[in-house]
Write an enzyme that holds these catalytic residues in place. Structure first.
Site: not given
Length: 841
Positions: A91-93
């Site tokens: 969800r937060d690459i």
């Protein structure tokens, strides 16, 4: 984990769920060692990685080689494929979460994503104005707040990261999170090959598929994305082919869907984009030396300005620096963008002084020598005059949050609206000689102003004050300081007059200091600091002292050291009549007078007082006349003229005391007159003379409403040259001495530091970076020829109070070459983390 997030997620449940992350064991995933709770704070522990983050790598390299970028993308895709197979979506690459160990990728922060998804925290975080993801790398479905997030969101984020590795920036950029989200919902990214032609076609096609707005149109898995990047695989079809292969109805429906929700999503993200699950790891504080001033400014700056380093400002977002510079003897504003190595002049800013930004960064305020306060768009163009005070001396200005401009002029403080009109006085003029307000800095919410005030001569003493704009109270906060600024971290910053930047705790409500001073940056030149609200700073440094070297400079500009073993903070050199001995002020903890003789021997002549400077020789070459504060007294009259044998055989004797102090003096070649300069009422510098026998009363020589400095008597004693500011900038003037009849302006494009040749046939001066020679012929009147440039004095020391060079009998010039120190500007990014750490120690 931030306490408010722990409260949203539920600390105990979060800890229970995050432990399952330990099951993610993969060569390209940073594993979890431990987790727990201490003093109400939830924590988790990951291995230390020797190396750097991808963000660090991109900061240094901007773009990566294609092969390296593709390898990193494949390794991240491999990690994502493994995690997705275990039911975990990151969800937060983003580059900050990709660590490089031995050149290979390690994906960090899977633990947070898993725990949030399983505790149901994502929904509750959105409701409280927080969201998972980072705008530059956030998938459209995350931006729209959809509850069900699939592996396709990670594929989209990885596509954004790869795009940035190849192009040097993410596919969508903007000044705010909302602007970025609006673009990613409604716009298509620029094809990568238009930004970098060496990107293979299959990579361009793979990126276009990974960045499709609908999850169903992207690669089904991270593995499929990685395979599409492989040169041995079949090239992925470009956007035209992809679009043609879709069912037209589905494509149209998808487009309508995104257009319909775009406006709603942007509004929703206005709150959500202001905070993320976990703040980005603070990027490291970085420093670099920057060269701003290409030309000497001494001839063009008003003597009331503290130093040229105060003539720079940093944009509120840290994206650019604006400063004054001169070319061809004319001042104007220059703007240097963060990513650009060269500064560009701003049109419409000729004659600009003391620049400052508007809070939104769209405008630059500045003053001009004719007494005008102006503003100009940040990109340059037509300047708008907001206020005008004929022949006013401006020192500083500031633009407050309520769109009021505040400016210091004629030793007073005034305010005017951003659209101009009738202004108002905030503080009356400081009445004592040399009094001024040197710096002005606004406090948040237009609550008040931080000021540097000097009631007397600003070269001697100043202090930091706060002006309460609600009550009108003007109160001193820090004595012996020059320059003050408020940091968003809650500190009042100031520079000590001895150098160095310090921080004090500051209560904005009461406008009072709450803690003692803490040193935060050593060796900052007083008053030279500038700062943005985002943590970008700029300052001049005295590190190692403002080192200089005495040089013999020939008429063609070639130079050799006077003494290669002698370096120091030299000022105001003066050669004896025979040219065999030089006298010079040397600044260390105090400023003292030294002589160097032809045999190479050196002698320190003075010990008393904090400043002994600006020496001149008596006509017989036996003694020196100099200004000193050894007698003490108030700041505006502390300096007197003294005479002392050049061999140090006797102590200095008082030669002249004056009500307003004496800043430079010279005995006429016939020994009958003493010519001196003082800063009198309103800080105006006047030149007066005194007979050394008979009637010894001071008589006016150059006394008017403007500033007159830098005395230079001709070798025959018949002519006086000086630097005057009648036109609003320094120019060279000559008049008969001692009769002082007609006055002739010698320079036309600015001039300072006049000196005569030893035979009286030439007059020299500096104009910007040019060293000028003017032929003169003595007679019943003085015939002055055409000025001619000899060489550039860029890199040599200049001053506004006294000449920083002398002329030898053989025609060479004694000058001071700058070797660094005060002329070196330091540009700092991400400074607030360092400030916080130093204040907490």
């Amino acid at each position: 984990l931030r306490p408010e997030l722990a409260a949203i997620l539920g600390g105990e449940r979060f800890l229970a769920e995050i432990k399952t992350t330990a099951n993610l064991q993969h060569p390209h995933i940073l594993s979890l060692f431990d987790s727990g709770e201490a003093d109400g704070l939830v924590y988790y522990v990951m291995p230390y990685v020797e190396g750097e983050s991808l963000r660090d790598r991109l900061t240094h390299a901007k773009q990566l080689p294609v092969d390296e970028a593709l390898r990193i993308a494949r390794e991240v895709a491999d990690a994502l494929e493994y995690a997705h197979g275990h039911g975990v979506i990151h969800r937060d690459i983003k580059p900050e979460n990709i660590l490089l160990h031995g050149g290979h990728a390690l994906v960090a922060d899977f633990g947070i994503a898993l725990a949030v998804s399983r505790t149901g925290g994502g929904t509750r975080m959105t409701e409280t104005g927080m969201s998972l993801g980072t705008p530059h790398y956030m998938s459209p479905e995350q931006a729209m707040g959809e509850k069900e997030i699939t592996p396709a969101a990670d594929v989209y984020a990885l596509g954004c990261v790869l795009y940035e590795m190849l192009a040097g920036e993410p596919p969508f950029t903007g000044p705010t999170a909302q602007a970025i989200v609006a673009k990613l919902l409604t716009s298509e990214p620029e094809p990568i090959t238009t930004l970098r032609k060496t990107v293979p076609p299959q990579v361009e096609g793979a990126l276009e598929t990974a960045l499709e707005k609908l999850p169903a149109d992207r690669f089904a898995t991270a593995k499929a994305f990685a395979e599409a990047l492989d040169e041995t695989g079949a090239p992925t079809r470009r956007r035209t082919g992809v679009a043609a292969s879709r069912a037209p109805a589905a494509a149209a429906a998808g487009g309508r869907r995104f257009r319909a929700v775009a406006a709603v999503a942007v509004v929703a993200l206005a709150a959500a984009a202001t905070g993320w699950l976990r703040p980005r790891p603070a990027p490291p504080t970085s420093r670099e030396r920057v060269v701003l001033w290409r030309y000497a400014l001494g001839a063009l700056l008003d003597p009331g300005v503290l130093n040229e380093a105060t003539q720079a400002a940093v944009a509120p977002d840290g994206s650019s620096i604006v400063y004054i510079d001169s070319a061809g003897g004319h001042l104007q504003l220059m703007r240097k963008l963060r990513e650009s190595s060269e500064a560009k002049p701003l049109a419409g800013t000729e004659g600009a002084l003391s620049p400052f930004f508007s809070p939104d960064g769209r405008w630059i305020g500045f003053s001009t020598p004719d007494g005008s306060l102006k503003k100009v768009p940040v990109t340059g163009g037509g300047a708008v005059t907001l206020a005008h005070r004929a022949n006013a001396t401006y020192n500083a200005g500031a633009w407050m949050d309520d769109d009021t401009l505040v400016y210091a002029a004629d030793a007073g403080l005034y305010a005017v609206g951003a659209e101009g009109g009738a202004g108002r006085q905030l503080l009356p003029a400081l009445a004592k000689a040399g009094g001024a307000i040197l710096t002005v800095a606004p406090l948040p919410g237009s609550r008040g102003l931080l000021l540097t005030e000097c009631p007397g001569n600003c070269g001697i003493a100043s202090s930091v004050h706060v002006l309460d704009l609600r009550t009108g109270e003007d109160r001193m906060l820090v004595d012996n300081a020059a320059g003050a600024w408020y940091a968003p971290t809650g500190q009042l910053l100031y520079t000590d007059r001895a150098g160095g930047l310090y921080a004090l705790g500051f209560d904005l409500g009461r406008l009072k200091v709450t803690t003692g001073a803490v040193p935060v940056i050593d060796d900052v030149v007083p008053g030279s600091f500038a700062m943005s609200a985002t943590g970008t700073a700029l300052y001049a440094t005295t590190a190692g002292g403002a080192q200089g070297q005495l040089m013999w400079v020939a008429r063609d500009g070639s130079a050799v050291p006077v003494d290669s073993t002698w370096r120091g903070d030299f000022e105001y050199p003066a050669l004896s009549p025979d040219g065999r001995t030089l006298a010079v002020s040397v600044r260390d903890a105090t400023t003292q007078l030294w002589v160097r003789r032809a045999d190479g021997s050196r002698q320190k002549l003075t010990q008393e007082g904090t400043a002994n400077w600006r020496p001149t020789w008596t006509p017989d070459g036996r003694s020196l006349v100099f200004s000193s504060d050894r007698r003490g007294g108030s700041s505006h009259n502390a300096f007197d003229l003294y005479e002392m044998p050049a061999d140090g055989s006797a102590p200095a004797r008082l030669l002249l005391h004056h009500t307003y102090g004496v800043w430079e003096g010279q005995i006429s070649p016939d020994g009958r007159w003493l010519v001196m300069r003082s800063d009198e009422e309103g800080g105006i510098s006047h030149i007066r003379g005194k007979r050394l026998s008979g009637d010894t009363a001071l008589v006016p020589l150059v006394v008017d409403s403007t500033i007159s400095i830098q005395i230079a008597l001709s070798p025959d004693g018949r002519w006086l040259a000086w630097c005057g500011y009648a036109t609003g900038r320094g120019e060279i003037y000559v008049a008969p001495f001692p009769g002082m009849g007609w006055t002739h302006q010698v320079s036309r494009d600015g001039g300072i530091e006049p000196r005569w040749s030893r035979d009286g046939r030439q007059l020299f001066y500096k104009s910007g970076s040019r060293f000028i020679a003017v032929p003169v012929v003595a007679g019943p009147a003085l015939t002055i020829g055409s000025p001619r440039e000899l060489f550039s004095v860029a890199g040599y020391r200049s001053a506004r109070n006294r000449q920083q060079y002398d002329v030898a009998p053989d025609g060479r010039f004694l000058m001071i070459r700058n070797l660094g120190g005060a002329d070196a500007m330091v540009y700092v990014e991400n400074w607030f983390a360092e400030l916080k750490a130093k204040v907490k120690r």
